[in-house]
Write an enzyme that holds these catalytic residues in place. Structure first.
Site, PDB file in Angstrom:
ATOM      1  N   LYS A  75       0.836  -1.205   0.000  1.00  0.00           N
ATOM      2  CA  LYS A  75       0.000   0.000   0.000  1.00  0.00           C
ATOM      3  C   LYS A  75       0.870   1.255   0.000  1.00  0.00           C
ATOM      4  CE  LYS A  75      -3.623   0.089   2.830  1.00  0.00           C
ATOM      5  NZ  LYS A  75      -4.931   0.324   2.215  1.00  0.00           N
ATOM      6  N   ARG A 145      -3.401   2.649   8.682  1.00  0.00           N
ATOM      7  CA  ARG A 145      -3.674   1.363   8.026  1.00  0.00           C
ATOM      8  C   ARG A 145      -2.418   0.512   7.947  1.00  0.00           C
ATOM      9  NH1 ARG A 145      -8.256   2.498   4.095  1.00  0.00           N
ATOM     10  NH2 ARG A 145      -8.434   4.745   4.088  1.00  0.00           N
ATOM     11  N   GLY A 154      -7.965  -7.511   4.538  1.00  0.00           N
ATOM     12  CA  GLY A 154      -8.779  -7.589   5.747  1.00  0.00           C
ATOM     13  C   GLY A 154      -8.157  -8.336   6.911  1.00  0.00           C
ATOM     14  N   MET A 156      -5.376  -7.615   8.653  1.00  0.00           N
ATOM     15  CA  MET A 156      -4.812  -6.775   9.707  1.00  0.00           C
ATOM     16  C   MET A 156      -5.745  -5.593   9.961  1.00  0.00           C
ATOM     17  SD  MET A 156      -0.778  -6.934   8.954  1.00  0.00           S
ATOM     18  CE  MET A 156      -0.952  -6.715   7.211  1.00  0.00           C
ATOM     19  N   ARG A 395      -3.210  -1.312  -6.322  1.00  0.00           N
ATOM     20  CA  ARG A 395      -2.335  -2.482  -6.219  1.00  0.00           C
ATOM     21  C   ARG A 395      -2.704  -3.408  -7.362  1.00  0.00           C
ATOM     22  NH1 ARG A 395      -5.486  -4.810  -0.899  1.00  0.00           N
ATOM     23  NH2 ARG A 395      -7.474  -4.889  -1.921  1.00  0.00           N
ATOM     24  N   HIS A 517     -15.360  -8.807   1.344  1.00  0.00           N
ATOM     25  CA  HIS A 517     -14.352  -9.745   1.854  1.00  0.00           C
ATOM     26  C   HIS A 517     -14.577 -11.145   1.310  1.00  0.00           C
ATOM     27  CE1 HIS A 517     -12.802 -12.588   4.867  1.00  0.00           C
ATOM     28  NE2 HIS A 517     -11.764 -11.777   4.846  1.00  0.00           N
ATOM     29  N   SER A 843      14.610 -42.463 -11.469  1.00  0.00           N
ATOM     30  CA  SER A 843      13.418 -41.656 -11.220  1.00  0.00           C
ATOM     31  C   SER A 843      13.270 -41.560  -9.704  1.00  0.00           C
ATOM     32  CB  SER A 843      12.179 -42.315 -11.833  1.00  0.00           C
ATOM     33  OG  SER A 843      11.044 -41.540 -11.520  1.00  0.00           O
ATOM     34  N   ASP A 848       8.421 -42.112  -1.149  1.00  0.00           N
ATOM     35  CA  ASP A 848       9.195 -42.991  -0.275  1.00  0.00           C
ATOM     36  C   ASP A 848      10.493 -42.336   0.179  1.00  0.00           C
ATOM     37  OD1 ASP A 848       7.900 -45.469   0.336  1.00  0.00           O
ATOM     38  OD2 ASP A 848       7.862 -45.837  -1.822  1.00  0.00           O
ATOM     39  N   CYS A 911       8.941 -38.959  -9.878  1.00  0.00           N
ATOM     40  CA  CYS A 911       7.570 -39.430 -10.071  1.00  0.00           C
ATOM     41  C   CYS A 911       6.765 -39.472  -8.784  1.00  0.00           C
ATOM     42  CB  CYS A 911       7.559 -40.785 -10.773  1.00  0.00           C
ATOM     43  SG  CYS A 911       8.379 -42.067  -9.826  1.00  0.00           S
ATOM     44  N   TYR A 931      13.024 -34.510 -16.316  1.00  0.00           N
ATOM     45  CA  TYR A 931      11.567 -34.435 -16.395  1.00  0.00           C
ATOM     46  C   TYR A 931      10.929 -34.562 -15.016  1.00  0.00           C
ATOM     47  CZ  TYR A 931      11.397 -39.527 -15.866  1.00  0.00           C
ATOM     48  OH  TYR A 931      11.520 -40.791 -15.377  1.00  0.00           O
TER      49      TYR A 931
HETATM   50  C1  PEP Z   1       7.318 -42.746  -4.587  1.00  0.00           C
HETATM   51  O1  PEP Z   1       7.666 -43.411  -3.628  1.00  0.00           O
HETATM   52  O2  PEP Z   1       7.524 -41.543  -4.673  1.00  0.00           O
HETATM   53  C2  PEP Z   1       6.616 -43.379  -5.698  1.00  0.00           C
HETATM   54  C3  PEP Z   1       6.342 -42.707  -6.782  1.00  0.00           C
HETATM   55  O3  PEP Z   1       6.218 -44.646  -5.521  1.00  0.00           O
HETATM   56  P1  PEP Z   1       4.921 -45.041  -4.658  1.00  0.00           P
HETATM   57  O4  PEP Z   1       4.234 -43.778  -4.303  1.00  0.00           O
HETATM   58  O5  PEP Z   1       4.118 -45.918  -5.508  1.00  0.00           O
HETATM   59  O6  PEP Z   1       5.545 -45.729  -3.494  1.00  0.00           O
HETATM   60 MG    MG Z   2       7.667 -45.567  -3.816  1.00  0.00          MG
END
Ligand code: PEP
Ligand code: MG
Length: 953
Positions: A75, A145, A154, A156, A395, A517, A843, A848, A911, A931
């Site tokens: 502000k 303010r 809103g 604060m 803003r 709000h 990966s 885990d 993953c 990736y």
């Molecule tokens: C993991 O452990 O991140 C994974 C992708 O395998 P899962 O979740 O199947 O154990």
């Molecule tokens: Mg796993």
């Protein structure tokens, strides 16, 4: 199935802090208000006194500018910027965030120089406006303010009309000739100060505001319905009654000295940085506590001095849809809080054109000036005092996901920004809103035919929601915790309701406009919201909802459906359907050419793909999921969990038979039944992926997850297998593990029972050969889970390669494939150089890896992880949602470095669930991964996050 299968960490709403009673709070605040700015004799060396802490603005110039948000808050920095641009900003000054930091580091005290600085700047304001602070003849009134670096609407505290007392109010009457206005300002000031600074608030959720109660009693006594119908005398009496209530309930006198008022207000605003709702808001929005708030003290201008006065809030474009039109609301003869608090429903800004064409023209001009200057959609607050326009705030405007995308893409077309800026203007999580459901039209039409439409309010937060009615935040939270979907119904929302809003699918309010709000906060959270639905009659005590003109009563727990895109409210449930983007891409029930929202989405995604380096894959186990993933832009499958393929009814039987087998022959017989089932699934996925890489993981979960634990299910299995119930129960007991997550799972299964890996490899390669024969390219990547030692991988890779050779020979098809591993235990990361000699890719299984690195069970963490994050701040965020960079991140860095040292160019991905979390995606980019892989619906989010990573790294 065991807990591991439903492993998504659900984050329960943060726990409520114990409520502070009004009396206790009053004591606290009284002490704070009376505390003179002091400095401890020996300041703790936590922070040094900053050189300049007060920054002036107004009178055509400013000490600061928009680039100084860290110091001046949003502000303060923007007031300075607008003053610098020559816009009409009432003069004032900003006490910097450095003072807030100092205040908390030094036992709620200020730097020594502050008092003199504030006095000096106050004099400067007095000079510019030609009034005196506390001058009974010509009083200067100020607003005080908060203003943090990031907007916290809103959360604060704010105090208006400060400087009024029984003497200065007479000066105000003399100056304006308007006693009603003067006493109206005075009673607003006393109630606001009494609430915010002195702490006189409702003590329970059912109690109404003490000042509101007195006001209502006064209206009742005078037989009037509106505040505006009260006379000057009534308002004067209210001032005295408010002060008496403060004296009676808090045991203190209302401060008459304007300077005491000012320091009380400054202390309250700094104090409000750490109130419960600000704390929660910061946590929800990832705003660090260390930032602190600034305090803005500014000369008051009045929108409530008469019919040539008014106040409003506006957006330079429509914040709900992003349409390029001036969008806002105003009220004549009102103060800003009337618009924002939703106590009166304001008029659309276009009506100002008729009411005051001159001011409207000025505002239109300022709208363009601001957009050209800031190159963004801005949110402004203005006041008209006796026909003169003043800008009180500007803003960058909050917006829905739909609006964010439309504004970003259209601003590129208007050459206001470049395409890279456009990408950074959209928060990846906002894409979620584009994927949100709407009501199924036929269902909605039926609801209309059945005359179930109860009312229509403002379309404040788009999307459709259906759920059960709850009337307060606490009950809404409790219902959500029971798994109910909730519609929070309030007369109007206040920041105290934020917990309930978090827990609800939708929010419905009886009062308040598009900038109330409820509307602001709901939009920001991406919640469905209908606001200002004035025909609702809500009784909090009876927990009932009635609608004007309808002879029915809805009670707590009954179903209600709201459409935040149209503002309609319906009784009962209405089923929802997927968004436009989903209908074009996934359901293919809508043509892209007639889908404007989809077109904007597609443009943004094209830019994202141009900007990003990280590739994005999806976690998918079925052909339909794979097709959805590709439609959302997945460039491959990063994780196919083969055990998920056994969940179907026709597969769970042979799977259980395999697990219960107590001889090699019996196991092989069961595996032979599974082989064709798996092969068909793999073939479906290969076809859907059309030559894109598919990472298939061999069997991973603890076997007991597939076993029946209820007697009835065990009996059914016994019947299917032609064995006794006792036999089944004996095997289930034999397979019991104390710690299955660290037990007989992952590659350990395939090492002890190599025939399982053999069957899976055969299913993969036979499917690959068959699909290749059909003329499609296939790129299988076989991934071995839970590897901690290279020998584990060696053993499994040897089986995979042998089977691949066998299938190639049998089919006469040349098969291209790779064998890699998951890195999901610390030993795997630490010995990545060894493992990479065998592994052709890594990966990171960060679910885990987080579990094993932190020693925190992913299935049992819910109990303590919420307070670990929310209360004790041991982890900044839930480590199962966002990568714990210091711990798990360090292991990832080690594995990347060691893996690529022994196998240069090693392909590495992630993953775990983190692959779809924008913050973690940025980490993965910086860690040099190739990736990320996430659930199909998060693929667009990951693509945009990857673009952000590339543009900001
Ligand atoms: C993991 O452990 O991140 C994974 C992708 O395998 P899962 O979740 O199947 O154990
Ligand atoms: Mg796993």
């Amino acid at each position: 199935m065991g807990g591991r299968i439903s492993k998504k960490v659900v984050r329960p709403a943060a726990k409520a802090k114990p409520a502070v009673t009004a009396k206790a709070a009053a004591k606290l605040v009284k002490a704070k208000a009376q505390a003179k700015p002091t400095v401890k004799a020996k300041p703790v060396a936590k922070t040094t006194t900053p050189a300049k802490v007060v920054y002036a603005f107004g009178g055509g110039k400013a000490d600061g500018n928009a680039g100084m948000k860290e110091l001046l808050g949003g502000k303060g920095a923007n007031l300075a910027e607008m003053a610098g641009l020559g816009l009409p900003v009432p003069p004032g000054f900003t006490i910097s965030t450095a003072v807030c930091t100092y205040y908390y580091a030094h036992g709620n005290s200020y730097p020594t120089s502050l008092r003199a600085d504030v006095e000096r700047h106050l004099h400067q304001v007095e000079r510019i406006v030609g009034k005196g602070f506390g001058d009974p003849a010509n009083p200067l009134l100020v607003s005080v303010r908060s203003g943090a670096r990031a907007s916290m609407p809103g959360m604060m505290d704010t105090i208006l009309n400060l400087g009024l007392n029984d003497e200065t109010v007479r000066g105000l009457i003399a100056l304006t000739g308007n006693p009603r206005f003067a006493y109206d300002s005075y009673r607003r000031f006393v109630s606001m100060y009494g609430d915010v600074v002195l702490g006189l608030k409702p003590e329970s959720k059912d109690e109404i505001d003490p000042f509101e109660e007195i006001l209502e009693a006064k209206k009742h006594a005078r037989g009037v319905a509106l505040d505006t119908e009260l006379s000057a005398n009534d308002l004067c009496e209210l001032v005295a009654e408010f002060k008496a209530a403060i004296k009676q309930r808090l045991g203190m006198d209302f401060p008459d000295d304007p300077h005491a008022q000012l320091w009380g207000a400054i202390g309250a605003v700094f104090g409000s940085w750490k109130n419960d709702r600000a704390d929660l808001y910061r946590k929800l929005n990832g705003i660090p506590e260390s930032w602190g708030t600034a305090v803005n003290v500014q000369a008051m201008v009045f929108g409530n001095m008469g019919e040539d006065c008014g106040t409003g809030v506006a957006f330079t474009r429509d914040p709900a849809t992003g349409a390029n039109l001036f969008y806002g609301e105003f009220l004549m003869n009102a103060q800003g809080e009337d618009v924002v608090a939703g106590t009166r429903t304001p008029l659309p800004i276009r009506e100002l054109q008729a009411a005051n064409p001159l001011v409207y023209g000025q505002l239109e001009k300022i709208r363009h000036t601001l957009e050209r200057h800031y190159r963004d959609m801005m949110d402004i607050e203005f006041t008209i005092q006796q026909g003169a326009l003043y800008m009180l705030q500007c803003r960058v405007g909050k917006r829905t996901g739909d609006a964010a995308i439309r504004i970003a893409v259209e601003m590129v077309g208007q050459k206001l920004i470049g395409w890279k800026d456009a990408l950074l203007r959209v928060d990846p999580e906002q894409l979620n809103q584009l994927l949100r459901p709407t009501f199924i039209p036929a269902e909605k039409a039926r609801a209309s035919r059945e005359q179930r439409q109860l009312a229509k309010g403002l379309n404040a937060g788009p999307g459709a929601a259906t759920g059960r009615i709850y009337f307060n935040a606490e009950d809404a939270e409790a219902a959500a915790a029971r798994g109910e979907s909730v519609i929070l119904v309030r007369i109007e929302t206040s920041p105290e309701d934020i917990r309930g809003m978090v827990a609800s699918q939708g929010i419905l309010t009886a009062r308040g406009g598009m900038t109330s709000h409820a509307a602001l906060v709901a939009r920001q959270m991406g919640k469905v919201c209908v606001a200002g639905c004035e025909s609702l009659r809500i009784d909090y005590k009876a927990r009932t909802l009635r609608v004007d003109g309808r002879d029915e009563t809805l009670r707590e727990g009954e179903d209600l459906s709201i459409d935040g895109s149209t503002g309609e409210v319906f009784r009962g449930r209405i089923d929802t359907q997927p968004s436009e983007v989903v209908r074009v891409l996934i359901d293919r029930t809508l043509d892209a050419a007639s889908a404007p929202v989809y077109k904007l989405y597609a443009q943004l995604m094209t830019w994202a793909d141009k900007a990003r380096r990280l590739r994005v894959r999806a976690n998918a186990d079925q052909p339909d999921q794979s097709s959805a993933a590709v439609a959302f832009g997945a460039e491959g499958i990063g994780l196919c969990r083969t055990e998920h393929m056994f969940f179907g009814d026709d597969k769970i039987g042979p799977m259980r038979e395999m697990i219960l087998a107590d001889s090699l022959e019996a196991r092989k017989a069961a595996l032979a039944k599974l082989l064709p089932l798996q092969r068909a699934d793999f073939a479906g996925i290969f076809r859907a992926m059309a030559g894109k890489p598919v990472t298939i993981r061999t069997l991973d979960p603890p076997l007991h997850e597939f076993l029946p634990h209820e007697t009835l299910d065990q009996q059914a299995l016994a019947d299917m297998l032609g064995v006794s119930l006792a036999r089944v129960q004996e095997r289930v007991a034999a397979l019991h593990e104390f710690n299955p997550m660290l037990g007989f799972r992952g590659c350990r299964l395939g090492i002890i029972f190599p025939e399982i890996t053999e069957m899976q490899a055969r299913a993969i390669f036979e499917a690959a050969a068959a699909v290749q024969k059909e003329g499609h390219a296939v790129r299988p990547e076989i991934m071995i889970p839970l590897v901690g030692h290279v020998k584990e991988l060696d053993l499994q890779a040897a089986i995979v390669r042998r089977v691949a050779g066998d299938v190639a020979k049998e089919s006469g098809i040349k098969l291209a494939y790779t064998v890699g591993t998951m890195i999901e235990v610390p030993r795997g990361a630490l010995t990545a150089d060894e493992i990479a000699k065998t592994a052709e890719f890594f990966s990171f299984g960060t679910n885990d890896l987080t579990q094993t690195a932190l020693g925190v069970s992913r299935d049992d963490a819910g109990r303590f992880l919420v307070p670990y994050v929310g209360e004790f701040e041991i982890y900044e965020r839930d480590p199962f949602q966002t990568i714990d960079e210091a711990g798990v991140g360090a292991l990832i860095h080690i594995a990347v470095e060691r893996g690529r040292a022994s196998r240069p160019g090693l392909k590495i991905g992630i993953c775990g669930e983190h692959g779809g979390d924008p913050t973690s995606v940025i980490f993965c980019h910086r860690a040099g991964l190739d990736y990320v892989s996430c659930s199909p619906y998060r693929v667009p989010i990951a693509r945009l996050a990857a673009a952000h990573a590339a543009l900001t790294s």
